[in-house]
Every structure is written in C-alpha cells, then in structure tokens.
Write a protein that holds these residues in place. Structure first.
Motif, PDB file in Angstrom:
ATOM      1  N   ASP A 100       0.808  -1.217   0.000  1.00 17.40           N
ATOM      2  CA  ASP A 100       0.000   0.000   0.000  1.00 17.40           C
ATOM      3  C   ASP A 100       0.840   1.265   0.000  1.00 17.40           C
TER       4      ASP A 100
ATOM      5  N   THR B 170       0.144  -6.533   2.584  1.00 14.81           N
ATOM      6  CA  THR B 170      -0.508  -5.269   2.920  1.00 14.81           C
ATOM      7  C   THR B 170      -1.383  -5.398   4.158  1.00 14.81           C
TER       8      THR B 170
ATOM      9  N   ASP C 144      -3.372  -2.626   4.568  1.00 11.59           N
ATOM     10  CA  ASP C 144      -4.384  -1.639   4.170  1.00 11.59           C
ATOM     11  C   ASP C 144      -4.547  -1.692   2.655  1.00 11.59           C
ATOM     12  N   LYS C 145      -5.480  -2.510   2.202  1.00 14.14           N
ATOM     13  CA  LYS C 145      -5.647  -2.734   0.766  1.00 14.14           C
ATOM     14  C   LYS C 145      -6.569  -1.715   0.108  1.00 14.14           C
TER      15      LYS C 145
ATOM     16  N   ASN D 235      -6.507   1.380  -0.814  1.00 15.27           N
ATOM     17  CA  ASN D 235      -6.084   2.307  -1.859  1.00 15.27           C
ATOM     18  C   ASN D 235      -5.270   1.651  -2.970  1.00 15.27           C
ATOM     19  N   ILE D 236      -5.220   0.336  -2.975  1.00 13.67           N
ATOM     20  CA  ILE D 236      -4.504  -0.380  -4.027  1.00 13.67           C
ATOM     21  C   ILE D 236      -5.386  -0.436  -5.272  1.00 13.67           C
TER      22      ILE D 236
END
Length: 302
Positions: A104, A131, A133-134, A136-137
């Motif tokens: 991320d 990750t 925190d996915k 914003n991928i």
C-alpha cells in the motif's frame, strides 16, 4: 492459531499440486505475521533445504528479492530495480520469488509501472504482495492477485503498541484491529476507544441525548478508515453486551463494566449489529459519516 495452520496447509498444497499463482496478496492486521508467512511460502517454493535456508537467512538468495522500506512511500525507481532483477532466469531453483512489503506504500506511478509486469510476468516468477491496508490499491492489481487473509499473531499485533494501556491492548487483540492503523493514530486511538465506549453504552441504553455524542466522537477521525475502525469498536461493545446477556464470557474486548440495562434484549442488540453493518456499507460508499452514524441512532429509536 488454527486459521493460520489452515493457510499454511493450503500454501503447501498449492506447491505440491503444482497450482501456484503468479501473484498473491497476503492481507492481514500485523505486518510481522505477513513477513513470516511470506518467508515460509518462499522457502517451500524453493525447496526447504539447508542451502536455501542459509541463502534466505543471509539475504543472498539469487532467486529472491525483498522490497521494503521504512519510508512512507515506495517509488517507481525501486520497483524498476525489482523488475530488472526478476527478468533474469532463476539460477538456484525452479522459480524466482519477490516480496513487496507494505504494498500500500507504492506511489501511483510505482503501481502503474508494476501493473504490466503483473499482467505479463516472466516465466516461473511469483509475486507476494503484503498489505495491512488494501483500500487504496488499484482494482486492476487486486484482480491480478489471489487474496489470502492471514490474521496476525497476538504478539506481532501488540509488540509495537506497548505505549498503550492494558485496556487498549485488550481491545486491539480481542477485535483483531489493524496494528499498523492503530500505530498511525498514536495516542488518539485511546481517545477514540473511550469515545466509542461512551457512545455505545448510551446508545444501547437508549439515552435521550446520545445523538449529541456523535459529533465529538467523529472529531477523532481524519479519514475513511478511521470511521470504519470506530464502527469496529462500537460493534465490539455491542457484541460484548450480547455475550454478557447470554452468560458467555468468552468475548470481552472491553475491561470496563458496560452497565447495560437488563431490559435490553438480545434481539435488540442483534438489530443494533445489523445497523452497524449498514453504517459500515454507507461509509464504504462515501456517504457522509455524520449521516451514517446518526442513522444508527435514528433507526434504532424508530
């Protein structure tokens, strides 16, 4: 943990049955746990031999590349170096494997430069993207990866949060909160947790002024993931009250006495959990947080 033993078995089965994907995304709530599983998977892809173990431990395995940084972003140039190395054929084993830690952190330019590489990977090359925190991928990268969720070990989740109180740590561990997110919040997490607790108790007891608790509570949130975290905290509080009603003490994220009116029924608490889920969906669809949280109270009163 049983769930992680199952994942370990599934990863080994993929190797043994020759069903390896080109790209895996390991998601979880503790980066250290993801690191450990990426090392385990890589070593077994290569073959768990003394030589491969030694080369991996020394960081000198020619068929392995690990990209991680203490900086806030991973830039396009760093990804370009990785792709250059991975374009070479494997020399020690049948496969080449690369790991990108905290995927991320990639800048949009870095993600876009990697996308074609993921779409048309070199033969016998496997990507492991880690990750916590996915959100914003890029969706196109999500679509290229096989997703595997790995729940963080308690020790990994809590070891970087020792500055928090025992009560805070108990909540984090019981609810499996994202340790990286909590760390980013710093001491504000304690204030958010306390605000969530006070709101939840008043909401469950149908306090007449509970709506007034929402605005100051939301002031501890700066971005969408903070609002989602807040809903997790409220959900945990309601679930604890439900377990207490059912005379079950196996779930206790909050050490504090919740003091819920004995007239509140399990059915009412169940409906509150449904309302939390609806609020979660509203936040995910970018509905204004104030509207989502006010909806919790208004619907339950109706």
């Amino acid at each position: 943990m049983e769930i992680n033993h199952t994942i370990e078995k599934n990863l080994l089965n993929a190797i043994q049955n020759n069903r390896l994907s080109h790209t895996y995304m390991f998601e979880g709530d503790a980066l250290e746990t993801l690191r450990r599983y990426s090392t385990f998977f890589t070593l077994n892809i290569f073959g768990d031999t003394p030589r491969n173990r030694a080369l991996m431990k020394e960081g000198n395995h020619p068929d392995f590349y690990y990209l991680g940084t203490e900086e806030t972003t991973i830039k396009k140039e760093e990804v370009a170096r990785l792709m250059h190395v991975m374009n070479n054929k494997p020399t020690e084993t049948e496969y080449k494997v690369y790991v990108i830690e905290a995927f991320d952190k990639l800048t949009p330019q870095a993600e876009n430069s990697l996308l074609k590489f993921l779409e048309e990977p070199p033969e016998k090359t496997i990507a492991l993207l880690l990750t916590v925190d996915k959100s914003n991928i890029l969706p196109t990268i999500h679509s290229r990866a096989q997703h595997i969720f790995i729940r963080g070990d308690s020790s990994d989740r809590l070891k970087e949060l020792e500055y928090l109180s025992e009560d805070d740590l108990q909540t984090i561990d019981a609810l499996s909160l994202n340790a990286g997110h909590v760390k980013d919040m710093g001491e504000d997490f304690s204030k958010l947790r306390q605000a969530a607790l006070e709101f939840s108790v008043k909401w469950m007891n149908r306090h007449s002024l509970v709506l007034l608790e929402i605005k100051p509570m939301l002031e501890w949130c700066d971005e969408r993931r903070d609002y989602l975290l807040l809903l997790q905290l409220i959900d945990g509080c309601v679930r604890q009250a439900m377990h207490s009603k059912l005379k079950l003490d196996i779930f206790k994220p909050y050490n504090e006495d919740l003091k819920v009116d004995r007239m509140i029924s399990v059915n009412q608490l169940t409906k509150m959990l449904d309302e939390i889920e609806q609020a979660n969906k509203m936040i995910q669809f970018n509905v204004h947080p104030m509207l989502a949280f006010e909806g919790l109270v208004i619907i339950s009163k109706g």
